[in-house]
Design a protein around this motif. Structure first.
Motif, PDB file in Angstrom:
ATOM      1  N   SER A 107       0.823  -1.204   0.000  1.00 41.95           N
ATOM      2  CA  SER A 107       0.000   0.000   0.000  1.00 41.95           C
ATOM      3  C   SER A 107       0.857   1.255   0.000  1.00 41.95           C
ATOM      4  O   SER A 107       1.878   1.304   0.693  1.00 41.95           O
TER       5      SER A 107
ATOM      6  N   THR B 199      -7.188  -3.340  -8.887  1.00 37.40           N
ATOM      7  CA  THR B 199      -7.849  -4.516  -8.298  1.00 37.40           C
ATOM      8  C   THR B 199      -8.133  -4.342  -6.804  1.00 37.40           C
ATOM      9  O   THR B 199      -9.011  -5.003  -6.271  1.00 37.40           O
ATOM     10  N   GLY B 200      -7.397  -3.445  -6.144  1.00 40.29           N
ATOM     11  CA  GLY B 200      -7.663  -3.191  -4.722  1.00 40.29           C
ATOM     12  C   GLY B 200      -9.106  -2.734  -4.521  1.00 40.29           C
ATOM     13  O   GLY B 200      -9.738  -3.033  -3.499  1.00 40.29           O
ATOM     14  N   ALA B 201      -9.635  -2.024  -5.523  1.00 40.74           N
ATOM     15  CA  ALA B 201     -11.004  -1.512  -5.432  1.00 40.74           C
ATOM     16  C   ALA B 201     -12.013  -2.657  -5.293  1.00 40.74           C
ATOM     17  O   ALA B 201     -13.059  -2.497  -4.665  1.00 40.74           O
TER      18      ALA B 201
ATOM     19  N   TYR C  98     -11.490  -5.622  -3.753  1.00 38.79           N
ATOM     20  CA  TYR C  98     -11.444  -6.095  -2.356  1.00 38.79           C
ATOM     21  C   TYR C  98     -12.088  -5.059  -1.435  1.00 38.79           C
ATOM     22  O   TYR C  98     -12.733  -5.396  -0.445  1.00 38.79           O
ATOM     23  N   ARG C  99     -11.897  -3.793  -1.782  1.00 35.01           N
ATOM     24  CA  ARG C  99     -12.522  -2.725  -0.982  1.00 35.01           C
ATOM     25  C   ARG C  99     -14.046  -2.811  -1.071  1.00 35.01           C
ATOM     26  O   ARG C  99     -14.743  -2.558  -0.093  1.00 35.01           O
TER      27      ARG C  99
ATOM     28  N   ARG D 292     -13.036   4.375  -0.588  1.00 35.89           N
ATOM     29  CA  ARG D 292     -11.767   5.066  -0.270  1.00 35.89           C
ATOM     30  C   ARG D 292     -11.711   5.550   1.169  1.00 35.89           C
ATOM     31  O   ARG D 292     -10.685   6.109   1.589  1.00 35.89           O
TER      32      ARG D 292
ATOM     33  N   SER E 142     -10.106   0.481   4.488  1.00 39.96           N
ATOM     34  CA  SER E 142      -8.827  -0.146   4.124  1.00 39.96           C
ATOM     35  C   SER E 142      -8.580  -1.427   4.904  1.00 39.96           C
ATOM     36  O   SER E 142      -8.169  -2.445   4.344  1.00 39.96           O
TER      37      SER E 142
ATOM     38  N   ALA F  45     -10.878  -4.165   3.834  1.00 41.56           N
ATOM     39  CA  ALA F  45     -10.435  -4.734   2.555  1.00 41.56           C
ATOM     40  C   ALA F  45      -9.270  -5.695   2.790  1.00 41.56           C
ATOM     41  O   ALA F  45      -9.228  -6.798   2.226  1.00 41.56           O
ATOM     42  N   SER F  46      -8.336  -5.269   3.635  1.00 41.73           N
ATOM     43  CA  SER F  46      -7.175  -6.112   3.913  1.00 41.73           C
ATOM     44  C   SER F  46      -7.623  -7.425   4.571  1.00 41.73           C
ATOM     45  O   SER F  46      -7.151  -8.507   4.209  1.00 41.73           O
TER      46      SER F  46
ATOM     47  N   GLN G  76     -11.047 -10.490 -12.787  1.00 47.62           N
ATOM     48  CA  GLN G  76      -9.782  -9.845 -13.140  1.00 47.62           C
ATOM     49  C   GLN G  76      -9.191 -10.454 -14.410  1.00 47.62           C
ATOM     50  O   GLN G  76      -8.747  -9.751 -15.312  1.00 47.62           O
TER      51      GLN G  76
ATOM     52  N   GLY H 118      -2.081  -4.382  -8.109  1.00 48.60           N
ATOM     53  CA  GLY H 118      -2.618  -5.145  -6.982  1.00 48.60           C
ATOM     54  C   GLY H 118      -1.507  -5.721  -6.128  1.00 48.60           C
ATOM     55  O   GLY H 118      -0.472  -5.066  -5.905  1.00 48.60           O
ATOM     56  N   ARG H 119      -1.729  -6.931  -5.615  1.00 47.43           N
ATOM     57  CA  ARG H 119      -0.737  -7.575  -4.759  1.00 47.43           C
ATOM     58  C   ARG H 119      -0.248  -8.904  -5.348  1.00 47.43           C
ATOM     59  O   ARG H 119       0.869  -9.324  -5.086  1.00 47.43           O
ATOM     60  N   ASP H 120      -1.138  -9.545  -6.110  1.00 54.33           N
ATOM     61  CA  ASP H 120      -0.832 -10.891  -6.614  1.00 54.33           C
ATOM     62  C   ASP H 120      -1.043 -10.968  -8.120  1.00 54.33           C
ATOM     63  O   ASP H 120      -1.336 -12.024  -8.659  1.00 54.33           O
TER      64      ASP H 120
ATOM     65  N   ARG I 115      -1.314  -3.386   7.877  1.00 56.15           N
ATOM     66  CA  ARG I 115      -1.741  -3.886   6.574  1.00 56.15           C
ATOM     67  C   ARG I 115      -0.610  -4.615   5.859  1.00 56.15           C
ATOM     68  O   ARG I 115      -0.817  -5.651   5.237  1.00 56.15           O
TER      69      ARG I 115
ATOM     70  N   ARG J 133      -0.276 -13.407   4.971  1.00 57.90           N
ATOM     71  CA  ARG J 133      -1.442 -14.284   4.808  1.00 57.90           C
ATOM     72  C   ARG J 133      -1.068 -15.508   3.969  1.00 57.90           C
ATOM     73  O   ARG J 133      -0.154 -15.451   3.128  1.00 57.90           O
TER      74      ARG J 133
HETATM   75  O1   DC Z   1      -4.484  -1.356  -3.117  1.00 60.03           O
HETATM   76  P1   DC Z   1      -5.506  -1.108  -2.013  1.00 60.03           P
HETATM   77  O2   DC Z   1      -4.945  -0.486  -0.780  1.00 60.03           O
HETATM   78  O3   DC Z   1      -6.719  -0.389  -2.520  1.00 60.03           O
HETATM   79  O4   DC Z   1      -6.009  -2.586  -1.608  1.00 60.03           O
HETATM   80  C1   DC Z   1      -6.915  -2.818  -0.574  1.00 60.03           C
HETATM   81  C2   DC Z   1      -6.599  -4.164   0.087  1.00 60.03           C
HETATM   82  O5   DC Z   1      -6.896  -5.211  -0.835  1.00 60.03           O
HETATM   83  C3   DC Z   1      -5.142  -4.345   0.503  1.00 60.03           C
HETATM   84  O6   DC Z   1      -5.016  -4.363   1.905  1.00 60.03           O
HETATM   85  C4   DC Z   1      -4.726  -5.675  -0.032  1.00 60.03           C
HETATM   86  C5   DC Z   1      -5.862  -6.189  -0.832  1.00 60.03           C
HETATM   87  N1   DC Z   1      -5.511  -6.532  -2.199  1.00 60.03           N
HETATM   88  C6   DC Z   1      -5.150  -7.819  -2.462  1.00 60.03           C
HETATM   89  O7   DC Z   1      -5.064  -8.634  -1.546  1.00 60.03           O
HETATM   90  N2   DC Z   1      -4.883  -8.208  -3.727  1.00 60.03           N
HETATM   91  C7   DC Z   1      -4.939  -7.333  -4.737  1.00 60.03           C
HETATM   92  N3   DC Z   1      -4.686  -7.729  -5.979  1.00 60.03           N
HETATM   93  C8   DC Z   1      -5.297  -5.982  -4.485  1.00 60.03           C
HETATM   94  C9   DC Z   1      -5.559  -5.610  -3.192  1.00 60.03           C
END
Ligand code: DC
Length: 226
Positions: free
Chosen positions: A10, A32-34, A36-37, A89, A94, A97-98, A114, A127-129, A178, A185
């Motif tokens: 983040s 993509t975070g949006a 999960y949010r 937002r 946040s 979402a996490s 996705q 994103g993260r992954d 976060r 995880r």
């Molecule tokens: O990027 P962001 O802060 O808007 O993401 C919100 C949460 O979603 C963040 O804590 C981790 C998760 N996330 C995820 O696990 N995988 C993704 N591809 C994008 C976000």
């Protein structure tokens, strides 16, 4: 289709940089975070404990998430038809979402959405992954990072500029929590893909960060003759 995957923790500047890159390349930007949010927002609004995997899993068949892009490439996210782009937002969303993002059924729920987008058009997806799980065959992968303090400072300034009342120490503590959540995880933790280019933007302005990322992407595209 050309897929550019940008992962990282983040506050590393992923969304601003990815959006600009997509607009310059004429690609679609996917935040993509949006997604999960939006799932986190649903839990928040319905009083569901976002750490309770079973309870959150039970909401998924009541959730429909979709998104559109306006003429400026700005993504809008809809939760059961309602535009929740601003609500997701809020700072308190946040952590929701996490938390929900650590639940495997939530990740499975969002995976096809996705992938199907990246199959149909050239995308910059952040994103993260993305480079590790969602688009393992993305032609260009970047891992964008900066120190926790630097990222917290940027997030703090962003929230203040949006008129939200926040305390820097709290933003930093939340950022640490976060980071810990997202990288420890079991399900698709945040980690750099083996074939991703690392870009560290600590101490950089957004402009400098952008130029670094752009150079790294162009270099990769040249190597792959794209
Ligand atoms: O990027 P962001 O802060 O808007 O993401 C919100 C949460 O979603 C963040 O804590 C981790 C998760 N996330 C995820 O696990 N995988 C993704 N591809 C994008 C976000």
């Amino acid at each position: 289709m050309i897929n550019i995957a940008i992962d990282g923790p983040s506050g590393a500047g992923k969304s601003t940089i990815s959006r600009r890159l997509a607009s310059e390349f004429g690609y679609v930007y996917i935040d993509t975070g949006a997604l999960y949010r939006a799932v986190g927002l649903y839990a928040f609004r319905n009083g569901i404990d976002s750490k309770n995997a079973e309870a959150v899993a039970g909401t998924l068949d009541k959730i429909e998430i979709s998104f559109t892009h306006d003429e400026n490439g700005v993504q809008r996210v809809y939760l059961n038809g309602e535009d929740v782009s601003a609500d997701i937002r809020q700072h308190e969303i946040s952590m929701y979402a996490s938390n929900v993002s650590a639940i495997p059924s939530v990740r499975a729920f969002l995976l096809e959405l996705q992938r199907s987008i990246a199959e149909k058009q050239n995308v910059v997806m952040d994103g993260r992954d993305i480079g590790t799980v969602i688009l393992p065959n993305a032609q260009v992968k970047l891992f964008l990072t900066a120190t926790c303090e630097d990222r917290a400072r940027r997030r703090y300034e962003e929230l203040v500029s949006r008129g939200q009342e926040v305390d820097y120490e709290k933003v930093l503590a939340d950022m640490r929590e976060r980071d810990e959540n997202d990288s420890k995880r079991a399900a698709a933790p945040l980690k750099q893909a083996d074939d991703a280019v690392l870009v560290d933007t600590t101490g950089c302005t957004l402009e400098e960060g952008y130029l670094c990322v752009k150079a790294a992407v162009e270099q990769r595209m040249k190597e792959k003759a794209l």
